[in-house]
Enzyme design. Structure first.
Site, PDB file in Angstrom:
ATOM      1  N   ILE A  56       9.585   2.584   7.376  1.00  0.00           N
ATOM      2  CA  ILE A  56      10.452   3.301   6.453  1.00  0.00           C
ATOM      3  C   ILE A  56       9.864   3.420   5.053  1.00  0.00           C
ATOM      4  O   ILE A  56      10.492   3.987   4.160  1.00  0.00           O
ATOM      5  CB  ILE A  56      11.842   2.632   6.368  1.00  0.00           C
ATOM      6  CG1 ILE A  56      11.716   1.145   6.047  1.00  0.00           C
ATOM      7  CG2 ILE A  56      12.614   2.834   7.654  1.00  0.00           C
ATOM      8  CD1 ILE A  56      13.038   0.434   5.871  1.00  0.00           C
ATOM      9  N   GLY A  99       2.676   1.630   1.289  1.00  0.00           N
ATOM     10  CA  GLY A  99       1.817   1.652   0.121  1.00  0.00           C
ATOM     11  C   GLY A  99       0.466   1.114   0.529  1.00  0.00           C
ATOM     12  O   GLY A  99       0.272   0.670   1.668  1.00  0.00           O
ATOM     13  N   GLY A 100      -0.497   1.156  -0.405  1.00  0.00           N
ATOM     14  CA  GLY A 100      -1.844   0.744  -0.063  1.00  0.00           C
ATOM     15  C   GLY A 100      -1.935  -0.707   0.374  1.00  0.00           C
ATOM     16  O   GLY A 100      -2.833  -1.079   1.114  1.00  0.00           O
ATOM     17  N   MET A 101      -1.035  -1.571  -0.109  1.00  0.00           N
ATOM     18  CA  MET A 101      -1.073  -2.984   0.264  1.00  0.00           C
ATOM     19  C   MET A 101       0.199  -3.425   0.968  1.00  0.00           C
ATOM     20  O   MET A 101       0.408  -4.622   1.179  1.00  0.00           O
ATOM     21  CB  MET A 101      -1.301  -3.853  -0.971  1.00  0.00           C
ATOM     22  CG  MET A 101      -2.699  -3.733  -1.540  1.00  0.00           C
ATOM     23  SD  MET A 101      -2.880  -4.704  -3.050  1.00  0.00           S
ATOM     24  CE  MET A 101      -2.599  -6.347  -2.411  1.00  0.00           C
ATOM     25  N   GLY A 102       1.043  -2.508   1.341  1.00  0.00           N
ATOM     26  CA  GLY A 102       2.270  -2.920   2.003  1.00  0.00           C
ATOM     27  C   GLY A 102       2.936  -1.781   2.749  1.00  0.00           C
ATOM     28  O   GLY A 102       2.857  -0.625   2.343  1.00  0.00           O
ATOM     29  N   VAL A 128       6.824  -1.149   4.814  1.00  0.00           N
ATOM     30  CA  VAL A 128       8.153  -1.709   5.025  1.00  0.00           C
ATOM     31  C   VAL A 128       8.721  -1.159   6.322  1.00  0.00           C
ATOM     32  O   VAL A 128       8.649   0.044   6.593  1.00  0.00           O
ATOM     33  CB  VAL A 128       9.089  -1.395   3.843  1.00  0.00           C
ATOM     34  CG1 VAL A 128      10.478  -1.955   4.102  1.00  0.00           C
ATOM     35  CG2 VAL A 128       8.525  -1.967   2.556  1.00  0.00           C
ATOM     36  N   ASP A 162       8.269  -3.803 -13.883  1.00  0.00           N
ATOM     37  CA  ASP A 162       8.250  -2.382 -13.506  1.00  0.00           C
ATOM     38  C   ASP A 162       9.668  -1.842 -13.316  1.00  0.00           C
ATOM     39  O   ASP A 162       9.980  -1.227 -12.311  1.00  0.00           O
ATOM     40  CB  ASP A 162       7.430  -2.181 -12.233  1.00  0.00           C
ATOM     41  CG  ASP A 162       6.998  -0.730 -12.053  1.00  0.00           C
ATOM     42  OD1 ASP A 162       6.915  -0.005 -13.067  1.00  0.00           O
ATOM     43  OD2 ASP A 162       6.752  -0.319 -10.909  1.00  0.00           O
TER      44      ASP A 162
END
Length: 515
Positions: free
Chosen positions: A19, A22-25, A27, A140
């Site tokens: 769902i 990202g480049g390091m994760g 979900v 952030d």
């Protein structure tokens, strides 16, 4: 090794569907077999270029930050249920929430009522104060990282880049972490993140909710950074306690910036005497009409809304992903991206950020067309894009938005439930018809185009519908490059622009080259 759907972690968490990424994760929506509940599972992806020490550092940081979020337990902070290890990597199990980001709410409804903003601001301030009390700095805070749940509650997500005061040894230095348009001025001077810098970002987020525009975002990174440093916030006018709170939070000198206590007093006044926190209202259904006087922000219905409608994903998770300033933007745009790789839930870009070669460029083999730019996107794919369209990232999708009429081009990397794209489209259409969430839906064609594309499987779906009372036209090409590797390329325009943009639309779809 990356996870695949239907895999089970630790004999407990059954992965159902991707769902967000990202480049390091990535979900996943998953099922907790032990407690019989739906959860969101964050998969930490450790790049092949990392040495063993770096991999250990990333894994340690992920565990630390997950524990940090759990430590701050608060109704307005996404809940971490568990931290597990599988394949030698950490996996973070979180609560699964449904709703929309604050950015999406404002895009669809325009500026929000001051009492609603003040109430949500109080909840977010409470969440940050709780985190700060635990030594956790969010780093952030931005509209994309605020979820408005279907129940009308605001939840602060993405503590994935948080730092803890007693674990600074694990934090790498020399990088700028966070979304440039919402970073405090002192962060741009390489000062460490503090509670005061989080409050600046909260002020910028509340300003966006009140005005409908990002207060410091400009067309280029350099212009954005200059605005943060010396300019006043855009769009903010008038008086009243909400504006006073926002202006106080956006004071450039952190020593003169208002603190949480003063901010709380002002937001309570804006929300109404004795209210404590305001009454949050849920976002309107996709495609609903804004109330009179609310701007429509170009009137586009973003493809993530269509994705929810079409059944590519049934819910939105409050997913904590690593977010970083992407140095590859090189001054041509601002990208807030999952793990700093130019992608991720709620991420966006302004003014480009992609590598491009126009007609007559150095590479004579690239596609070309007058008025369009051959773009090698940071996600790896290539495509022709109208020259003045603006790149942004949202979830698993990269958008290129027209600055004039609400048209946009999207390349979505979300997983498909089948390698047969024709059957995939038919299932999507069935969901559209059953849900009734796309008023005036009318199919123009559904066609298997595998033979003309050379891909493993490909199908096109063209239809019209009415969004915000305006007729829109969509053509989506769903592609299976190879089993397990999928793209959806979609072009959306207001109906009056459809025929006028035919050459650009055909050029874009036909030029697409997967990563």
């Amino acid at each position: 090794m990356r996870a695949e759907p239907h895999r089970t972690l630790c004999d407990r968490y059954h992965l159902l569907a991707e769902i967000g990424r990202g480049g390091m994760g990535r979900v996943w929506r998953a099922h907790d077999a032990r407690l019989n509940r739906t959860v969101a599972v964050k998969e930490i992806l450790l790049g092949p270029g990392l040495d063993e020490d770096e991999r250990d550092r990333v894994a340690a940081r992920a565990k630390r930050e997950a524990r940090a979020t759990a430590m701050g337990g608060h109704r307005n902070i996404v809940t971490v249920h568990d931290i597990i290890e599988d394949d030698g990597r950490p996996w973070i199990v979180m609560e699964f929430l449904t709703g929309h980001s604050l950015r999406k709410v404002v895009r669809e409804r325009g500026p929000l009522d001051a009492r609603v903003i003040a109430g949500w601001g109080l909840d977010l301030l409470s969440a940050l104060s709780t985190a700060h009390g635990q030594g956790i700095i969010h780093r952030d805070v931005k509209p994309e990282n605020v979820m408005v749940t279907d129940a009308g509650q605001v939840v602060l997500t993405d503590f994935g880049i948080a730092t803890i005061a007693d674990a600074t040894a694990l934090t790498q230095t020399g990088g700028m972490v966070g979304s440039a348009a919402y970073l405090a001025p002192e962060r741009l001077a390489s000062s460490p993140a503090t509670s005061a810098s989080d409050l600046w970002s909260l002020g910028a987020t509340l300003s966006y909710a009140a005005t409908g525009v990002s207060p410091f975002r400009r067309e280029t990174v350099s212009a954005t950074l200059h605005a943060i440093t010396v300019e006043e916030p855009a769009g903010l006018s008038g008086h009243g306690p909400l504006n006073e709170a926002v202006r106080g939070l956006l004071v450039k000198d952190p020593a003169r910036r208002i603190d949480a206590a003063r901010c709380r007093v002002l937001l309570r006044a804006a929300a109404g005497e004795g209210t404590g926190t305001g009454t949050a209202v849920p976002p309107p259904p996709a495609g609903s009409r804004p109330s009179p006087g609310q701007p429509r922000g170009g009137g586009r219905l973003s493809w993530p809304v269509v994705v929810l409608t079409l059944g590519l994903a049934s819910l939105v998770a409050a997913a904590a992903l690593l977010v970083a300033f992407d140095p590859r933007e090189g001054g041509s745009g601002t990208t807030a991206a999952a793990s700093g790789a130019g992608e991720g839930e709620g991420a966006e870009s302004t003014g480009g950020g992609q590598e491009s070669a126009g007609e007559g460029g150095e590479d004579g083999d690239v596609p070309s067309m007058g008025g369009m730019t051959w773009t090698r996107d940071p996600q790896g794919f290539g495509i022709l894009v109208p020259a003045d369209w603006i790149r942004r990232v949202d979830g698993s999708a990269v958008f290129y938005d027209s600055p004039t009429d609400g048209s946009y081009l999207q390349v979505d990397l979300a997983q498909h439930p089948t390698d047969d794209e024709y059957q995939h489209v038919l299932a999507q259409e069935e969901n559209v018809r059953a849900s009734g969430r796309m008023p005036g839906y009318e199919r123009l064609r559904v066609e298997d185009v595998t033979g003309s594309t050379g891909f493993h499987s490909a199908a096109e779906w063209e239809f019209t519908w009415n969004g915000d009372g305006r007729a829109r036209h969509l053509l989506a090409r769903n592609i299976t490059v190879a089993p397990g590797t999928y793209y959806t390329i979609a072009w959306v325009s207001p109906e009056p622009s459809w025929a006028f943009l035919e050459e650009e639309r055909v050029a874009a779809l036909d030029s697409f080259a997967p990563a």
